[in-house]
Every structure is written in structure tokens, then in C-alpha cells.
Design an enzyme around this catalytic site. Structure first.
Site, PDB file in Angstrom:
ATOM      1  N   GLU A 153      25.028  -0.761  64.355  1.00  0.00           N
ATOM      2  CA  GLU A 153      24.675  -2.171  64.195  1.00  0.00           C
ATOM      3  C   GLU A 153      24.664  -2.862  65.551  1.00  0.00           C
ATOM      4  OE1 GLU A 153      26.780  -5.921  61.988  1.00  0.00           O
ATOM      5  OE2 GLU A 153      26.317  -4.187  60.737  1.00  0.00           O
TER       6      GLU A 153
ATOM      7  N   ARG B 120      20.216  -5.840  58.258  1.00  0.00           N
ATOM      8  CA  ARG B 120      20.614  -5.872  59.664  1.00  0.00           C
ATOM      9  C   ARG B 120      19.474  -5.502  60.618  1.00  0.00           C
ATOM     10  NH1 ARG B 120      23.608  -8.032  56.896  1.00  0.00           N
ATOM     11  NH2 ARG B 120      25.872  -7.796  56.739  1.00  0.00           N
TER      12      ARG B 120
ATOM     13  N   SER C 223      31.467  -5.463  63.555  1.00  0.00           N
ATOM     14  CA  SER C 223      31.126  -4.160  62.977  1.00  0.00           C
ATOM     15  C   SER C 223      30.244  -3.366  63.937  1.00  0.00           C
ATOM     16  CB  SER C 223      30.393  -4.341  61.649  1.00  0.00           C
ATOM     17  OG  SER C 223      31.239  -4.936  60.688  1.00  0.00           O
TER      18      SER C 223
END
Length: 316
Positions: free
Chosen positions: A309, A190, A239
Site C-alpha cells: 500500500e 487503494r 498500513s
């Protein structure tokens, strides 16, 4: 800068433009300037007319970003459905001029797709299915655009964007297009390093040939799995936190007793604890406060510091 300062533009330029409707959380302040380019070439024209020190923010589907209530200084560029080219390309022509060899990216029984930054990942997945490319089905689970997926190495259902990437096109502040290869970047979970004041405008993705029916079955199965586990249709960013090594952020948040926790009109989802929902009229401040609360509480209970994130940008 006002509209009168620009010439030759085919896109749409707005000043003091509200941004909430361009984000999946439906929150956020205004942009000083907001530009929707007509296409890639129009974007180049626009950038060449901006001051070299103009702050730039790139926005796609707005699904992995929290824009603060004070808005964004400088210019916001919307790529969604503007940088929209999507096609199968001749693999032997990709980056030939950079490599100096015709077979730098030879086909070898695979298909190479070029997708511009404003193409949604869902559209890329459907295009893969139409070509019988089953290993591209995971893109259906990424709620964003190709540009965002490249910028953060987005993933879903065990797949990750950069595992399929063989090359990218980036653009600098002056509107120049550069072709770059994966070995020029540091790719993490990520996270992608190495842009250096450039922005992704297209990606070249390599997939294995397969059966179109099997590819369609795969994407339907993945979407069914997602719909059962996530609060689809609600205002969220997807998320909020990255999964820590060997564990899941959702499990840590749920076991800390935080499902349903609210601050203002922001709420931790009862269906998936790593989703924070706007229940209707939350502010960005509500959501940011809840993000910090969740991270602090999980740290106190489990001794694990969750890493965001989602990207939080703009002025408070």
C-alpha cells in the site's frame, strides 16, 4: 536550476533539501529542489516556470511513502498546510460549466465540501463534525492529506474516500487547473487510475446532513478504536500492505510469526502487524528490506502475495 531562475514566487524554494522530517517514518534522502507554495495561485506561477521535463513529486503528510536514502531527483512540492482551503460550497455551482445543467450536482438535502490537497484528513473529519456530517467521520482514521487520500482511495473504519467524491480539481505540469468527475477515473481498492501526469489539488465531497452531537460521538468512537489497535505516536507509515480479498494483511503477517521481526532499526509492530516502525534511527534501506522480507515470508507460509500500500520512491 537555482532560485535566481524564478520570479514572482511567494512560496519557499530550497535546493538539496533534506526530506526525512516531512515523512511519518522520518527517513529518506534529499530533494534536488523543494518548494512550499504560498497557495494554489503561487503554485501555478511556480509550475509555469519549470522546464516541461522536470520530474515532479508531490508530498502531503508523507504518511504513505517511503523515500529512499538517495533522495529524489527533480522537484518535490509540499502541499501540507499550503493548499489549505476548506469550505462548504453551493452545490448548484459545482462543475456547472462542465455539465451545462444547473442541477448536475443539486443539493438534495446534502452538503458539499471543497477541500484542497494539503488539508489533513483529520481536519476534514473535524470540519464534517462541525457541520453535523456524521458520514465524514471516517476521515479521522486516515493519516494523510486530502491529496493523498484522493490519489490512493484511502479508507478507514469501513469508509473509502471516493465513495464521497462528486468531483475533483487536478493540475497538470503547466499549472493548468482541470475540473473532472469520478467517471473519468478507474477507482479500485487503494488505487486510482486516470491521472495521466496530473495531480489532485482539491476534492468535492458530498455528505448527508445529520446531528452535530451524533457526528462528534461517531468520530470519538472511531478514534478510540484506532488508538486501541494501532501503534499511535510511533514512526510508521500506517498500513504497509493492502488487505488481500477476504483476509487481512495483519492477520497473515502475525500468523507467519513476524511480529517483532527487525532488520536494522526497522521493526514489525508488536501491536499491529501491518505496521513497520522506525525504532529511532532506521534507514530507508532497513525499512525497504523488512518490507520485502515480510512479503516473501508471508508468500512462503500462506501462498499469498501481499501488495504494498505504501509507495516507495527515490534513489537507493
Amino acid at each position: 536550476m537555482d532560485k535566481e531562475n524564478f520570479t514572482r514566487l511567494r512560496g519557499e524554494l530550497f535546493c538539496d533539501h533534506p526530506l526525512a522530517r516531512y515523512t511519518s517514518w522520518r527517513v529518506g534522502g534529499k530533494a534536488e529542489r523543494f518548494y512550499r507554495p504560498a497557495d494554489l495561485f503561487d503554485l501555478q506561477d511556480f509550475l509555469t516556470q519549470l522546464p516541461s521535463d522536470e520530474p515532479l513529486t508531490w508530498l502531503g503528510l508523507g504518511s504513505n511513502v517511503l523515500i529512499r536514502d538517495g533522495g529524489i531527483k527533480g522537484t518535490v512540492i509540499l502541499t501540507l498546510n499550503r493548499l489549505k482551503e476548506l469550505s462548504v460550497v453551493n452545490s448548484q455551482l459545482v462543475f456547472r460549466e462542465k455539465s451545462g445543467t444547473e442541477d448536475f450536482f443539486s443539493g438534495n438535502g446534502k452538503t458539499i465540501i471543497r477541500a484542497e490537497a494539503g488539508v489533513t484528513c483529520a481536519k476534514l473529519a473535524k470540519f464534517c463534525v462541525s457541520q453535523g456530517l456524521e458520514d465524514g467521520a471516517f476521515f479521522a482514521g486516515i493519516p494523510g492529506t486530502v491529496g493523498g487520500a484522493l490519489a490512493m482511495n484511502a479508507g478507514a473504519f469501513g469508509g473509502e474516500t471516493w465513495r464521497t467524491v462528486i468531483g475533483v480539481e487536478t493540475m497538470n505540469h503547466q499549472g493548468e487547473i482541470l475540473k473532472r468527475t469520478p467517471d473519468e477515473f478507474k477507482i479500485h481498492y487503494r488505487q486510482v487510475e486516470g491521472l495521466e501526469n496530473q495531480f489532485f489539488i482539491a476534492g468535492y465531497f458530498c455528505f448527508n446532513h445529520g446531528d452535530p452531537d451524533k457526528a462528534k460521538t461517531a468520530i470519538n468512537a472511531l478514534l478510540k478504536k484506532r488508538n486501541l489497535s494501532q501503534p499511535i505516536g510511533k514512526y510508521s507509515c500506517g498500513s504497509v500492505f493492502r488487505n488481500p480479498p477476504g483476509d487481512y494483511a495483519a492477520r497473515l503477517i502475525e500468523s507467519a510469526g513476524l511480529k517483532g521481526k527487525s532488520i536494522g532499526n526497522a521493526e514489525v509492530s508488536e501491536k499491529h502487524a501491518n505496521f513497520i516502525l522506525n525504532k529511532g534511527n532506521a534507514s530507508a534501506a532497513d525499512i525497504e528490506a523488512l518490507i520485502h522480507y515480510v512479503a516473501q515470508h508471508v508468500s512462503q507460509i500462506h501462498g499469498i502475495q501481499l501488495v504494498k500500500e505504501v509507495h516507495i520512491i527515490g534513489r537507493s
